[in-house]
Design an enzyme around this catalytic site. Structure first.
Site, mmCIF file in Angstrom:
data_model
loop_
_atom_site.group_PDB
_atom_site.id
_atom_site.type_symbol
_atom_site.label_atom_id
_atom_site.label_comp_id
_atom_site.label_asym_id
_atom_site.label_seq_id
_atom_site.Cartn_x
_atom_site.Cartn_y
_atom_site.Cartn_z
ATOM 1 N N CYS A 114 0.804 -1.236 0.000
ATOM 2 C CA CYS A 114 0.000 0.000 0.000
ATOM 3 C C CYS A 114 0.829 1.274 0.000
ATOM 4 O O CYS A 114 0.318 2.343 -0.328
ATOM 5 C CB CYS A 114 -0.941 0.028 1.203
ATOM 6 S SG CYS A 114 -2.076 -1.358 1.251
ATOM 7 N N HIS A 252 -3.141 7.375 3.778
ATOM 8 C CA HIS A 252 -3.604 6.103 3.202
ATOM 9 C C HIS A 252 -5.006 5.838 3.750
ATOM 10 O O HIS A 252 -5.283 6.107 4.925
ATOM 11 C CB HIS A 252 -2.637 4.986 3.621
ATOM 12 C CG HIS A 252 -3.053 3.632 3.143
ATOM 13 N ND1 HIS A 252 -3.462 3.395 1.853
ATOM 14 C CD2 HIS A 252 -3.126 2.430 3.790
ATOM 15 C CE1 HIS A 252 -3.771 2.116 1.720
ATOM 16 N NE2 HIS A 252 -3.578 1.511 2.878
ATOM 17 N N ASN A 282 -10.245 0.803 0.229
ATOM 18 C CA ASN A 282 -8.788 0.761 0.260
ATOM 19 C C ASN A 282 -8.279 0.313 -1.114
ATOM 20 O O ASN A 282 -8.437 -0.843 -1.479
ATOM 21 C CB ASN A 282 -8.341 -0.207 1.361
ATOM 22 C CG ASN A 282 -6.829 -0.296 1.481
ATOM 23 O OD1 ASN A 282 -6.094 0.254 0.660
ATOM 24 N ND2 ASN A 282 -6.355 -0.997 2.506
HETATM 25 O O1 UT7 Z 1 -3.852 -1.310 3.809
HETATM 26 C C1 UT7 Z 1 -3.540 -2.334 4.708
HETATM 27 C C2 UT7 Z 1 -4.700 -3.253 4.859
HETATM 28 N N1 UT7 Z 1 -5.043 -3.620 6.204
HETATM 29 C C3 UT7 Z 1 -5.971 -3.010 6.958
HETATM 30 O O2 UT7 Z 1 -6.449 -1.982 6.627
HETATM 31 C C4 UT7 Z 1 -6.410 -3.687 8.217
HETATM 32 C C5 UT7 Z 1 -6.644 -2.825 9.385
HETATM 33 N N2 UT7 Z 1 -7.657 -3.417 10.220
HETATM 34 C C6 UT7 Z 1 -8.947 -3.010 10.162
HETATM 35 O O3 UT7 Z 1 -9.270 -2.117 9.400
HETATM 36 C C7 UT7 Z 1 -9.958 -3.648 11.091
HETATM 37 O O4 UT7 Z 1 -9.297 -4.469 12.029
HETATM 38 C C8 UT7 Z 1 -11.034 -4.491 10.318
HETATM 39 C C9 UT7 Z 1 -11.963 -3.552 9.550
HETATM 40 C C10 UT7 Z 1 -10.347 -5.437 9.339
HETATM 41 C C11 UT7 Z 1 -11.879 -5.288 11.286
HETATM 42 O O5 UT7 Z 1 -12.477 -4.426 12.231
HETATM 43 P P1 UT7 Z 1 -12.459 -4.831 13.801
HETATM 44 O O6 UT7 Z 1 -13.208 -3.800 14.501
HETATM 45 O O7 UT7 Z 1 -11.011 -5.037 14.157
HETATM 46 O O8 UT7 Z 1 -13.286 -6.158 13.808
HETATM 47 P P2 UT7 Z 1 -12.847 -7.612 14.309
HETATM 48 O O9 UT7 Z 1 -11.817 -8.194 13.396
HETATM 49 O O10 UT7 Z 1 -12.538 -7.521 15.767
HETATM 50 O O11 UT7 Z 1 -14.179 -8.425 14.141
HETATM 51 C C12 UT7 Z 1 -15.338 -8.150 14.938
HETATM 52 C C13 UT7 Z 1 -16.451 -9.107 14.532
HETATM 53 C C14 UT7 Z 1 -16.010 -10.560 14.479
HETATM 54 O O12 UT7 Z 1 -17.091 -11.357 14.927
HETATM 55 P P3 UT7 Z 1 -17.106 -11.915 16.453
HETATM 56 O O13 UT7 Z 1 -15.872 -12.741 16.583
HETATM 57 O O14 UT7 Z 1 -17.095 -10.688 17.326
HETATM 58 O O15 UT7 Z 1 -18.375 -12.684 16.504
HETATM 59 C C15 UT7 Z 1 -15.799 -10.801 13.003
HETATM 60 O O16 UT7 Z 1 -16.000 -12.152 12.645
HETATM 61 O O17 UT7 Z 1 -16.904 -8.781 13.223
HETATM 62 C C16 UT7 Z 1 -16.890 -9.962 12.413
HETATM 63 N N3 UT7 Z 1 -16.619 -9.561 11.028
HETATM 64 C C17 UT7 Z 1 -17.598 -9.172 10.196
HETATM 65 N N4 UT7 Z 1 -18.933 -9.085 10.331
HETATM 66 C C18 UT7 Z 1 -19.641 -8.642 9.282
HETATM 67 C C19 UT7 Z 1 -15.430 -9.474 10.396
HETATM 68 N N5 UT7 Z 1 -15.618 -9.047 9.134
HETATM 69 C C20 UT7 Z 1 -16.959 -8.857 8.986
HETATM 70 C C21 UT7 Z 1 -17.766 -8.412 7.909
HETATM 71 N N6 UT7 Z 1 -19.109 -8.321 8.112
HETATM 72 N N7 UT7 Z 1 -17.251 -8.051 6.723
#
Ligand code: UT7
Length: 381
Positions: A114, A252, A282
């Site tokens: 990125c 970014h 992104n």
């Molecule tokens: O350019 C470099 C690329 N990398 C990034 O940008 C990654 C940076 N990280 C992030 O932006 C965030 O960590 C995410 C957007 C990827 C995830 O957000 P989060 O607030 O950290 O969510 P999480 O991973 O803690 O997941 C929370 C819940 C989980 O369910 P449980 O375990 O609480 O039941 C996930 O399974 O949300 C669930 N989940 C979703 N639900 C609906 C994960 N993805 C999704 C989805 N739709 N797309």
């Protein structure tokens, strides 16, 4: 050639494919919702390309060159920043060189995921400052949709396709990149890995284009905020300026919450932050240059503006550039280069990729020989 002290940004242009993939579209094949995606990421829609990455980059480049009033055959260097190349050999910068008719240009690809545009912008600036070249075309482009694991909701909702390019020209007036901090948090390189792209996988039973994303979102989130905030503080100190001097933060665009945290740590209020994450998601290497071009179109960059551009990506690479804008904020000319008008809908294109990835309904794990993949990622001693 006499070295110039500065490399002014004299041209800018974007190549955003027209097909829009909404959160509702994603919900047709993933267990996700508009509410979740907006709350956790700020994203509402993203673009899906119906052309190759080189074509997107070429459209952006034509526009940037017209904006600068620079003829293609006067270009001396093309830096093609991307991690989703159409091909590895020949390189993609050569494809852009051919399409533009930039016959005198050196042409190189640069991949730091990125941050590829930021690394490319600083490299091209340094090459101009040493007198190696007197101008450069720097591109950030990404065609993620072809390499996305569309069965994985953790990543499939986050990314989009797009391109933008800038023209740099040697100048003695203080402008262009005036501060640079680049780094890499390699200890965390396993937190973001696209299995399936690269020679290591050619030995396995992996079809090119089939991917599994290893993606530890929370770990990346924390390290991204830390890496970018630290880089911002260091580049401000390096240039002897304060957060109050920043006219616009052009970060970014991986997640609205990440941007808010970085702005807070950097001491820049949100009214001085350029946001495109809602519209395009992104786009990896393309996010910063597209945000810059949109900021110029919206009149948010003024003559002499001071811009802070932090980024992070796979590696985990990170960095922050400080850019002093020149006098001109309007294009010298425009280009007629544009996308082919006929195209399927974004959802139709994504569904076609999904069918190609998994035509027999096998799970993605079955496409990757598990023992092969495990052996690849044992730490080397
Ligand atoms: O350019 C470099 C690329 N990398 C990034 O940008 C990654 C940076 N990280 C992030 O932006 C965030 O960590 C995410 C957007 C990827 C995830 O957000 P989060 O607030 O950290 O969510 P999480 O991973 O803690 O997941 C929370 C819940 C989980 O369910 P449980 O375990 O609480 O039941 C996930 O399974 O949300 C669930 N989940 C979703 N639900 C609906 C994960 N993805 C999704 C989805 N739709 N797309």
């Amino acid at each position: 050639m006499t070295p110039a002290r500065y490399a002014a940004i004299t041209g800018w242009g974007e190549g955003l494919p027209p097909a829009v993939l909404s959160n509702a579209d994603l919900s047709t094949f993933l267990d996700t919702s508009d509410e979740w995606i907006v709350q956790r990421t700020g994203m509402q829609e993203r673009r899906i390309a119906h052309v190759s990455a080189i074509e997107m980059a070429t459209i952006a480049s034509h526009r940037a060159l017209a904006c600068a009033g620079l003829a293609p055959d006067a270009v001396e260097l093309i830096v093609y920043g991307s991690c989703s190349n159409d091909e590895q050999v020949p390189n993609c910068a050569s494809g852009v060189q051919l399409a533009l008719g930039a016959t005198r240009a050196a042409a190189m690809d640069l991949n730091t995921a990125c941050t590829s545009f930021l690394y490319g912008l600083s490299s091209a600036t340094a090459m101009i400052q040493t007198g190696m070249v007197k101008n450069a075309l720097v591109i950030g482009v990404e065609l993620i949709s072809q390499f996305m694991d569309w069965s994985n909701r953790n990543v499939a909702v986050l990314f989009g396709d797009g391109a933008a390019a800038v023209v740099l020209e040697a100048s003695d007036t203080p402008s262009g990149v005036i501060g640079t901090v680049l780094g890499c948090d390699a200890e965390a390189r396993q937190t973001l890995r696209v299995r399936g792209m690269g020679c290591d996988y050619a030995r396995g039973e992996v079809t090119y284009g089939d991917t599994i994303w290893d993606f530890d979102g929370q770990a990346i989130f924390k390290r991204a905020v830390h890496g970018m905030s630290d880089a911002c503080a260091r580049v401000l100190q390096q240039a002897g300026v304060s957060a109050d001097d920043i006219d616009l933060l052009v970060p970014h665009q991986a997640n609205l919450r990440i941007i808010e945290a970085v702005a807070k740590y950097a001491g820049v209020s949100m009214d001085r932050v350029m946001l495109t994450v809602q519209r395009y998601g992104n786009m990896s290497a393309a996010t910063v240059p597209v945000a810059l071009v949109d900021a110029l179109k919206e009149g948010r960059v003024k003559p002499g503006s001071l811009l802070l551009m932090p980024g992070f990506g796979g590696g985990l690479t990170y960095g922050a550039l400080l850019v002093r804008w020149g006098d001109r904020v309007t294009p010298l000319g425009t280009s007629e280069a544009t996308f082919p008008a006929e195209h399927p809908s974004a959802l139709e294109m994504v569904n076609a990729i999904r069918m190609r990835q998994d035509p027999h309904g096998r799970s993605h794990d079955a496409l990757f020989a598990p023992r092969f993949v495990e052996s690849l990622h044992q730490p080397t001693t």
